[in-house]
Each structure stands twice: as structure tokens, then as C-alpha cells.
Design a protein around this motif. Structure first.
Motif, PDB file in Angstrom:
ATOM      1  N   LEU A 154       0.579  -1.196  -0.007  1.00 53.88           N
ATOM      2  CA  LEU A 154       0.142   0.005  -0.168  1.00 53.88           C
ATOM      3  C   LEU A 154       0.840   1.750  -0.045  1.00 53.88           C
ATOM      4  CD1 LEU A 154      -2.795   1.498   0.633  1.00 53.88           C
ATOM      5  CD2 LEU A 154      -2.923   1.093   2.331  1.00 53.88           C
ATOM      6  N   LEU A 155       0.621   2.062  -1.215  1.00 54.24           N
ATOM      7  CA  LEU A 155       1.508   3.470  -1.211  1.00 54.24           C
ATOM      8  C   LEU A 155       0.200   4.642  -0.787  1.00 54.24           C
ATOM      9  CD1 LEU A 155       4.065   5.115  -1.736  1.00 54.24           C
ATOM     10  CD2 LEU A 155       3.763   4.661  -4.278  1.00 54.24           C
ATOM     11  N   MET A 156       0.749   5.227   0.135  1.00 56.00           N
ATOM     12  CA  MET A 156       0.059   6.769   0.309  1.00 56.00           C
ATOM     13  C   MET A 156       0.492   7.688  -0.101  1.00 56.00           C
ATOM     14  SD  MET A 156      -0.481   5.106   4.653  1.00 56.00           S
ATOM     15  CE  MET A 156      -1.761   3.931   4.402  1.00 56.00           C
ATOM     16  N   ILE A 157       0.029   8.491  -0.419  1.00 54.97           N
ATOM     17  CA  ILE A 157       0.013   9.597  -1.151  1.00 54.97           C
ATOM     18  C   ILE A 157      -0.634  10.969  -0.319  1.00 54.97           C
ATOM     19  CG2 ILE A 157       1.701   8.494  -3.171  1.00 54.97           C
ATOM     20  CD1 ILE A 157       0.043   9.579  -4.508  1.00 54.97           C
ATOM     21  N   THR A 158      -0.337  12.183  -0.379  1.00 54.56           N
ATOM     22  CA  THR A 158      -0.770  13.526  -0.784  1.00 54.56           C
ATOM     23  C   THR A 158      -1.374  13.893  -2.011  1.00 54.56           C
ATOM     24  OG1 THR A 158       0.653  14.950  -0.331  1.00 54.56           O
ATOM     25  CG2 THR A 158      -0.311  14.234   1.368  1.00 54.56           C
ATOM     26  N   PRO A 159      -1.968  14.358  -1.864  1.00 57.41           N
ATOM     27  CA  PRO A 159      -2.870  14.799  -3.925  1.00 57.41           C
ATOM     28  C   PRO A 159      -1.576  15.511  -4.529  1.00 57.41           C
ATOM     29  CG  PRO A 159      -4.337  15.777  -2.312  1.00 57.41           C
ATOM     30  CD  PRO A 159      -3.598  14.816  -1.061  1.00 57.41           C
ATOM     31  N   GLU A 160      -1.153  16.092  -3.855  1.00 56.35           N
ATOM     32  CA  GLU A 160       0.217  17.490  -4.200  1.00 56.35           C
ATOM     33  C   GLU A 160       1.185  16.083  -4.408  1.00 56.35           C
ATOM     34  OE1 GLU A 160      -2.140  19.629  -1.464  1.00 56.35           O
ATOM     35  OE2 GLU A 160      -1.290  17.469  -0.863  1.00 56.35           O
ATOM     36  N   ARG A 161       1.643  15.098  -4.048  1.00 55.65           N
ATOM     37  CA  ARG A 161       2.668  14.204  -4.870  1.00 55.65           C
ATOM     38  C   ARG A 161       2.460  14.600  -6.364  1.00 55.65           C
ATOM     39  NH1 ARG A 161       6.334  15.263  -3.112  1.00 55.65           N
ATOM     40  NH2 ARG A 161       5.489  16.751  -1.946  1.00 55.65           N
ATOM     41  N   LEU A 162       1.315  14.099  -7.104  1.00 51.63           N
ATOM     42  CA  LEU A 162       0.108  13.915  -8.196  1.00 51.63           C
ATOM     43  C   LEU A 162       1.111  15.435  -9.347  1.00 51.63           C
ATOM     44  CD1 LEU A 162      -2.671  12.759  -7.754  1.00 51.63           C
ATOM     45  CD2 LEU A 162      -1.082  11.260  -8.570  1.00 51.63           C
ATOM     46  N   ALA A 163       1.596  16.296  -8.377  1.00 53.94           N
ATOM     47  CA  ALA A 163       2.237  17.306  -9.149  1.00 53.94           C
ATOM     48  C   ALA A 163       3.606  17.252  -9.180  1.00 53.94           C
ATOM     49  CB  ALA A 163       1.563  18.729  -8.393  1.00 53.94           C
ATOM     50  N   HIS A 164       4.127  16.354  -8.326  1.00 52.70           N
ATOM     51  CA  HIS A 164       5.641  16.647  -8.089  1.00 52.70           C
ATOM     52  C   HIS A 164       6.802  15.911  -9.391  1.00 52.70           C
ATOM     53  CE1 HIS A 164       9.319  15.362  -6.167  1.00 52.70           C
ATOM     54  NE2 HIS A 164       9.095  16.309  -5.216  1.00 52.70           N
ATOM     55  N   GLY A 165       7.461  16.298 -10.251  1.00 56.74           N
ATOM     56  CA  GLY A 165       8.235  15.909 -10.936  1.00 56.74           C
ATOM     57  C   GLY A 165       9.133  14.513 -10.925  1.00 56.74           C
ATOM     58  N   ARG A 166       9.542  14.441  -9.598  1.00 50.97           N
ATOM     59  CA  ARG A 166      10.023  13.334  -9.671  1.00 50.97           C
ATOM     60  C   ARG A 166       8.810  11.262  -9.424  1.00 50.97           C
ATOM     61  NH1 ARG A 166      14.644  11.109  -5.224  1.00 50.97           N
ATOM     62  NH2 ARG A 166      13.689   9.323  -5.377  1.00 50.97           N
ATOM     63  N   PHE A 167       7.795  12.089  -8.688  1.00 50.18           N
ATOM     64  CA  PHE A 167       7.372  11.357  -8.084  1.00 50.18           C
ATOM     65  C   PHE A 167       6.351  10.362  -9.896  1.00 50.18           C
ATOM     66  CE2 PHE A 167       2.081   9.543  -7.979  1.00 50.18           C
ATOM     67  CZ  PHE A 167       3.126   8.861  -6.706  1.00 50.18           C
ATOM     68  N   VAL A 168       5.719  12.098 -10.414  1.00 46.43           N
ATOM     69  CA  VAL A 168       5.862  11.422 -11.548  1.00 46.43           C
ATOM     70  C   VAL A 168       6.008  10.712 -13.142  1.00 46.43           C
ATOM     71  CG1 VAL A 168       4.331  12.659 -13.806  1.00 46.43           C
ATOM     72  CG2 VAL A 168       3.221  13.553 -11.337  1.00 46.43           C
ATOM     73  N   ARG A 169       7.951  11.213 -13.087  1.00 48.85           N
ATOM     74  CA  ARG A 169       8.278  10.747 -13.523  1.00 48.85           C
ATOM     75  C   ARG A 169       8.655   9.265 -13.263  1.00 48.85           C
ATOM     76  NH1 ARG A 169       9.953  16.012 -13.795  1.00 48.85           N
ATOM     77  NH2 ARG A 169      12.028  14.932 -12.633  1.00 48.85           N
ATOM     78  N   ARG A 170       8.611   9.445 -12.763  1.00 54.31           N
ATOM     79  CA  ARG A 170       9.975   7.578 -11.851  1.00 54.31           C
ATOM     80  C   ARG A 170       9.010   6.656 -10.382  1.00 54.31           C
ATOM     81  NH1 ARG A 170      15.303   9.859  -9.126  1.00 54.31           N
ATOM     82  NH2 ARG A 170      15.541   7.713  -8.807  1.00 54.31           N
ATOM     83  N   THR A 171       8.569   7.464  -9.819  1.00 52.59           N
ATOM     84  CA  THR A 171       7.942   6.093  -9.444  1.00 52.59           C
ATOM     85  C   THR A 171       6.404   5.982  -9.225  1.00 52.59           C
ATOM     86  OG1 THR A 171       8.137   8.017  -7.323  1.00 52.59           O
ATOM     87  CG2 THR A 171       6.852   6.292  -6.260  1.00 52.59           C
ATOM     88  N   LEU A 172       5.392   6.639 -10.277  1.00 51.66           N
ATOM     89  CA  LEU A 172       3.813   6.763 -10.613  1.00 51.66           C
ATOM     90  C   LEU A 172       3.845   5.492 -11.442  1.00 51.66           C
ATOM     91  CD1 LEU A 172       1.213   7.062  -9.999  1.00 51.66           C
ATOM     92  CD2 LEU A 172       1.190   8.776 -11.550  1.00 51.66           C
ATOM     93  N   PRO A 173       4.850   5.407 -12.615  1.00 51.02           N
ATOM     94  CA  PRO A 173       5.122   4.441 -13.548  1.00 51.02           C
ATOM     95  C   PRO A 173       5.234   3.593 -13.510  1.00 51.02           C
ATOM     96  CG  PRO A 173       6.555   6.248 -14.372  1.00 51.02           C
ATOM     97  CD  PRO A 173       5.728   6.590 -13.125  1.00 51.02           C
TER      98      PRO A 173
END
Length: 718
Positions: free
Chosen positions: A136-155
Motif C-alpha cells: 500500500l503506497l500512500m500519497i497526498t494529492p500534491e505528489r501527483l504534481a511532483h516531477g520525480r513522483f510522476v516521472r519515476r515513481t508512478l510508472p
């Protein structure tokens, strides 16, 4: 509208202990979480889990304390047992996440938070995701705007996602846009995950309008599971007490009489600090909790833990301690001021009485409530002209602008700039883009127009919600039924426990005048600290030596900590300062007397050897005459060495720190050589930059310590 199928499909799971239905397995997981070997599902919990396992989408609208966390934790456990990928949860508050981690770990799930404060753990979390070791990975909605999270973690997670969890889903709707606008980015996550990935969205506060907003965002085929919102343990009472001094007196009397521990909600940080300090002065274990509490999340976590452990009688909090804080034996929720909507109120009062038979929800109101609500409504959306000024600044810049550079270019509050950039970045196509720390305008920016009808509609909704809360304060029938009806709960009925149903006060309303007088004296004597600034907002604000090419203010140019008699129109000395500043030729001897008393009680070291002032921009004699009388009473020399060198605008017209610092950077001069420790007097301090600049000039001219003393500290919000 889709309905929830009743009962279990009777799916069989093969376990070491023999064949069991999947519902049996899920129920055992429930018992593991709650630590009760005989626990069973509440109506709707299993049905919601079953829908998720069948890879459907479901919106769960259930009262606070119903057990929504159980639904997605157990569903995650079953999906992981079946070999599905990890769950991704979007949750708005860290307090919420910490509670959910405890529930997940009780099932043996590996839960991780990917948030700003644990940056050092990001690399390890990404490795665990790549190795499928995170459940289970928990994030705040602001992570969805963070470059590293969107480019590296989310995929690393979207292609193999087992479940998407959206907690406090009412934030998706237009109603919640200015609370956490990044919730709108969830649609982009939806587009990146396989269509058969189940989604569960949960909330305790959604009327029909909000439910329809959420369905528009997550899909019209989402099943909606709604239960009764009645809270049988809650006993509600509204109390008409608009005067702040009377409310403080009442709190000092009522809080010790209430069983257990509780939360007092305020609308502003300033009031949170005031109420907590007042209660503590009356021997009540109280602390203040808001977005600026301590340094970093650990301090807030410590405050939460202190309340959980009953080391505190009460936590006085803003909405920062709203959704998700879970203390089953919380005995009372008191609202010092009226919340802006029934949705807010039900969400907050629902913290109480989750695991006990009786808890109190007590709602007061103040004369300031409407003014505060109007301020928040006015700042919910940036005006078109403000948007245009930001876009113009970005268009004129080569290579984009950082946030500080935008502040220097446009005279707008930092919060307005941040909100505008965030809202623009959420548009499709987005007129602005962020690369690193810099923001750049795209071609679409020149034609961008905010929809005035949309803003008008949202404001009308907010105004109607205010009226609804006013009606609640004046309601003569069942208070719980009022809340249920306002939230479109069709099961509303008289609760038989609230003040109106019983026809008598649950908690006495009378306040002895001695307590009201004591509260007034507390406000009058509650001096504010003036903390010295350590950095300029930008380097090279002027050619003067105090402004170097470094942002750090040289230690040799800094002021030391000072004091203010009170806050602007705070019900104490701030009210008198405001009246005399507006309508009198000079400040009264009473204010001089109070300031002298403050200095003697304060007894600063080193003791000031002389007194000077910040010269008035308006040319009035208020500050000079006050300082002369003050110095004469203390038998100290008064030497007006500070001069006005250049004209500047009123600091109240400057909207951010960069503009305020730049506005006074060349406004003053100290032509004479100085020495000794000086007390620097002004009447109103707005941002502190005037005091910071003049103190630096005095230190540069040879002064030892420079200690500010001001009559009123005025918050940036006015």
C-alpha cells in the motif's frame, strides 16, 4: 444510480485451515485489525469489499467511525493474496495516513508514505515498488504534481496497480477545489491505469450535489453505497455567545466539566493560539495545533499522540486536524466559531464519540464568523486581473520565473500566486508549466480566461452553505436530524439526545462575570513576540551595505526579539490603538502606561539605553509623541535619529514579503553615528520588514542591540 448487491457471492478461497468463503476470510481480517475475535462486518462493509474484489468502482458514503478504512485495507489484503499489484491511496492529511498505516500493518501489509517530509526514504520506496514488496503506497494529492513522483515513481505502480483508493473523496468535487485542488489530477492517474483496476472512493460528508460531482469525476458507472449518517453517541447543542471574552470564560468553565479529552476547533491560527494559551493559563492541559505548529510534521504528530494518550485535556485546532484523526474515546468537540458549512461541521464533530456511548458536540459562534467566512470566499478563486498579471510576468520572462521572482514582479499575496499557478496547471491544456523551480507560460496563456459563471456558481453555493449553518444555529427542532437532512440522508429522525430534543441545556451556558473579566484581562495582557528576521527575501534589495548579494542578514545587522502590546483589533489593546490611530491626534497616556508596564515585566537584557522611533509615513505625531512620553517615564533619552529618505507606499498595500521588503529598502536613513542599546518604537508592525530594515540601519550606524517595541502586531491577512 447503481446499487450495491446484497450478500456474498459465496466465493471459496483455499486456505491452510480448509475451504472458507471469501467473506469468512475477510471477516477474520477484520478481527485482526480491531483486535476482537467476535467482530463482524457492519451493514455495507462486506458488500463494498466484494465489489472491489470484483474489480468494480464504488463510492462509499458512510458516517465517521463506520469503518471505511477497514474496507480498503481488507480489500488490499485479499487482492494481494491473489497476486494482484499494490494499492495506491490518495489521502489529504498526514494524520489520516498514520492511522491507516496502523490498520494496514495489523494485517501484515507493508504500507509506505511517499510524502515531502520523508524525502530520504523515496529511493528505498521506489526499490521496494520495483521488487513488488510494497502493498500500500500512500500519497497526498500534491505528489501527483511532483516531477520525480510522476516521472519515476508512478510508472512503477500504474501498470500493475491492484486498487486505487481515494480517501475523503468529497475533495474531488467543486466544493473542495480550494482545499486540495491537486485532487483533480486523479483523473490523470485514472487514464494511466488499466480500465479493469477497481477504484474505491470514501467520504463521510457528501450531499447529493457532491455525490454527483464525484460521479462526474470517477465515472457515471460507479456504484454508490450510502448509509445513515446518524451518530447515536453524539449529543449536540448550539450556544449563542458572540462575544469572544464570554466564549473564553465559558470554555474555562465548561471544559473541565466535560469527560475525557477533546478538540476545540477555531477558524484561524491566531484564535487557536489564543484559546490554547487562555486554557493553559487556567490550569487546563491545552495545546494549539495548526499548519504552523512547531517545525515539521513530527511536532504535530507529537501533539496528536499526546491527545491519543490523554496527556492533554484538549487540542485547540484549525482544520489541519480535521479529517482522519481517530481517537475512539474522544469525549467532546467544541467549535469556538461557526464552520463555513454543514459538510465541514459534520466532518469535524464526527471526530467525537466513535468508541464510547456518549460524547458532546458544542457549537458557539462569534461576531467575527461572517467576516472570516467572507475572507475565505473572496480568496477561494483568483480574480481574472490577478491571473492576467501573473501570466504577463511569465510571458515577459526569458526562461521562466521562480515563485520569489514572480512575487517581485507582481504585487500579489504568495498564497494567491501559488493558488493561481496550481489552478492554471490543472487546466487542460494548461497555460503554465513548471520545470524544476521555474514556471513558464505556454502559448495558451494569452487567451486564458477563467469562467465567471463557474466562479459565480461556486460562490452562490458557499453563501448558501453559510446561510444553512446560520439556520442550524437557530434551529429549534432536532439538531442531528437537521445535519442528516442537510447531507441528504433519507433516514433523518429525531435523535432524542440533543439539546432541542430534550428541551434543556446539556452543558450550562451561564458564564460568571468574574470569568469574563478575567478573559478580558488575559487578552489585554497577552503581549506578542516580534521575532527578528534572519534573511532578506531576495539579495541586493538596495545599494546599501545592509543589503548584500546574500539573502542572509548579517548577524551584525539583525534586531533582537521584541514585543507588541497586542494584535490588530484583537479585543484588547489592539482595539484602542485602532480607534486612537483613526480618530485621535495622538495616543493616550493609558497606552504609554501599559507599554511601560510591559517593558518592566519583560525586563529585557541588555537594558535599552535610549529610545528612537520609526518616523511616520503619514506625517502624524502619534508615534513620536508616544515615544517621547514613554522615554520620559523611564527616564531614558529620546533621540529621533531615523529619517525618511524616500517616499514609499503603505506596507498594508504591499501583498507579499518581496514587495514589502523592496518597498522600504530605500525608505529610511540613519545619517548620524549611534552607539549603545536602543529600543525601536513603532505603532503597527505588518510584516516586520520596516523594523528589520531600520534595525539594520541602526546597527550599521554603530548601535549595539536594537530591540523593537510596537503597539500592535498586525497579521498579513489584516
Amino acid at each position: 444510480m447503481d446499487t450495491i448487491p446484497s450478500g456474498s457471492a459465496g466465493i471459496v478461497a483455499s486456505l491452510d485451515s480448509g475451504p472458507k468463503t471469501l467473506k469468512d476470510v475477510a471477516e477474520q481480517y477484520l478481527r485482526d485489525i480491531v483486535g476482537n475475535a467476535s467482530a463482524t462486518f457492519r451493514d455495507g462493509q462486506w458488500e463494498s469489499i466484494e465489489l472491489i474484489i470484483k474489480k468494480k468502482r464504488v463510492l462509499v458514503v458512510q458516517r465517521t467511525g463506520w469503518g471505511k478504512t477497514m474496507v480498503y485495507c481488507i480489500a488490499t489484503k485479499i487482492l494481494r493474496d491473489r497476486g494482484e499489484g499494490p494499492s495506491l491511496m490518495v489521502s489529504p492529511l498526514l494524520a489520516l495516513m498514520r492511522n491507516q498505516i496502523r490498520a494496514a500493518e495489523s494485517l501484515g501489509l507493508v504500507a509506505r508514505m511517499f510524502i515531502g517530509s520523508n524525502y530520504n526514504e523515496w529511493g528505498d520506496i521506489e526499490k521496494e515498488l520495483a521488487q513488488d514488496k510494497t502493498d500500500l503506497l500512500m500519497i497526498t494529492p500534491e505528489r501527483l504534481a511532483h516531477g520525480r513522483f510522476v516521472r519515476r515513481t508512478l510508472p512503477r505502480i500504474t501498470g500493475n496497480l491492484g486498487l486505487l483508493i481515494i480517501d475523503e473523496a468529497h475533495c474531488i468535487s467543486d466544493w473542495g477545489h480550494d482545499f486540495r485542488p491537486d485532487y483533480r489530477r486523479i483523473q490523470r492517474v485514472q487514464s494511466a491505469i488499466p480500465r479493469n483496476v477497481p477504484i474505491v472512493a470514501t467520504t463521510a460528508t457528501a450531499n447529493n450535489r457532491v455525490v454527483e460531482d464525484v460521479r462526474d469525476q470517477l465515472g457515471r458507472n460507479i456504484a454508490v453505497h450510502r448509509g445513515s449518517l446518524v451518530r447515536k453517541s453524539l449529543r449536540l447543542q448550539t450556544i449563542t455567545m458572540p462575544d469572544a471574552k464570554a466564549r473564553l470564560g465559558w470554555l474555562a468553565q465548561a471544559v473541565p466539566q466535560l469527560g475525557g479529552s477533546g478538540i476545540i476547533y477555531t477558524l484561524t491560527r491566531k484564535d487557536s493560539d489564543l484559546v490554547a494559551d487562555w486554557l493553559a493559563s487556567n490550569g487546563i492541559r491545552a495545546r494549539s495545533y495548526h499548519g504552523s505548529s512547531g517545525r515539521g510534521d513530527n511536532t504535530r504528530e507529537e501533539l496528536e499522540q499526546a491527545l491519543l494518550n490523554n496527556d492533554l485535556k484538549v487540542l485547540v485546532a484549525t482544520v489541519a486536524l480535521g479529517m482522519g484523526f481517530d481517537k475512539p474515546d474522544l469525549g467532546f468537540i467544541i467549535h469556538y466559531q461557526r464552520p463555513p458549512s454543514v459538510i465541514h461541521y459534520y466532518q469535524q464533530v464526527g471526530r467525537a464519540g466513535r468508541g464510547i456511548a456518549e460524547a458532546f458536540g458544542l457549537l458557539l459562534w462569534g461576531t467575527e464568523d461572517d467576516r472570516i467566512a467572507e475572507y475565505f470566499m473572496d480568496n477561494a478563486f483568483p480574480e481574472q486581473e490577478k491571473i492576467r498579471s501573473i501570466l504577463a510576468a511569465l510571458n515577459e520572462a526569458d526562461g521562466g520565473l521562480t515563485l520569489k521572482e514572480i512575487e517581485a514582479a507582481v504585487n500579489l499575496k504568495r498564497s494567491i500566486i501559488e493558488k493561481t499557478l496550481k489552478l492554471l496547471a490543472l487546466e487542460s491544456p494548461a497555460p503554465v508549466i513548471q520545470v524544476g523551480r521555474a514556471w513558464t507560460a505556454r502559448e495558451e496563456a494569452s487567451d486564458y480566461q477563467i469562467d465567471p459563471e463557474y466562479i459565480t456558481r461556486l460562490r452562490e453555493i458557499r453563501e448558501a452553505e453559510q446561510v444553512q449553518m446560520q439556520n442550524y444555529m437557530n434551529h429549534q427542532d432536532c439538531l442531528m436530524a437537521f445535519l442528516q437532512t442537510a447531507l441528504d440522508d433519507g433516514t433523518a429522525d429525531n435523535c432524542g439526545r440533543c439539546r432541542n430534543c430534550l428541551g434543556q441545556d446539556l452543558v450550562p451556558v451561564y458564564v460568571p462575570q468574574s470569568l469574563v473579566h478575567q478573559a478580558r484581562q488575559f487578552i489585554l495582557n497577552r503581549a506578542r513576540h516580534i521575532f527578528p528576521r534572519r534573511e532578506w527575501p531576495t539579495p541586493l534589495l538596495s545599494d546599501h551595505a545592509i543589503h548584500s548579494d546574500e539573502e542572509c542578514i548579517s548577524v551584525g545587522f539583525r534586531a533582537v526579539r521584541g514585543r507588541a502590546l497586542g494584535g490588530w483589533r484583537d479585543g484588547g489593546w489592539g482595539d484602542l490603538v485602532w480607534r486612537e490611530r483613526q480618530f485621535e491626534a495622538q495616543y493616550s497616556p493609558r497606552l504609554v502606561e501599559v507599554a511601560v508596564q510591559l517593558l518592566r515585566q519583560w525586563n529585557p537584557y541588555p537594558r535599552p539605553q535610549w529610545v528612537t522611533t520609526v518616523p511616520s509615513r503619514r506625517g502624524t505625531q502619534h508615534v513620536g509623541a508616544f515615544a517621547q512620553a514613554f522615554a520620559a517615564t523611564l527616564k531614558l533619552p529620546y533621540i529621533p535619529v531615523v529619517e525618511r529618505a524616500n517616499a514609499c507606499r503603505p506596507q498594508s498595500e504591499m501583498k507579499n514579503h518581496v514587495q514589502r521588503a523592496a518597498n522600504v529598502a530605500n525608505a529610511f536613513a540613519v545619517p548620524a553615528h549611534c552607539r549603545g542599546d536602543v529600543l525601536l518604537i513603532d505603532d503597527v508592525s505588518v510584516s516586520g520588514w520596516t523594523l528589520t530594515t531600520v534595525a539594520a540601519l541602526l546597527r550599521h550606524a554603530g548601535c549595539g542591540s536594537v530591540r523593537p517595541l510596537v503597539l500592535v502586531k498586525r497579521d498579513l491577512a489584516g
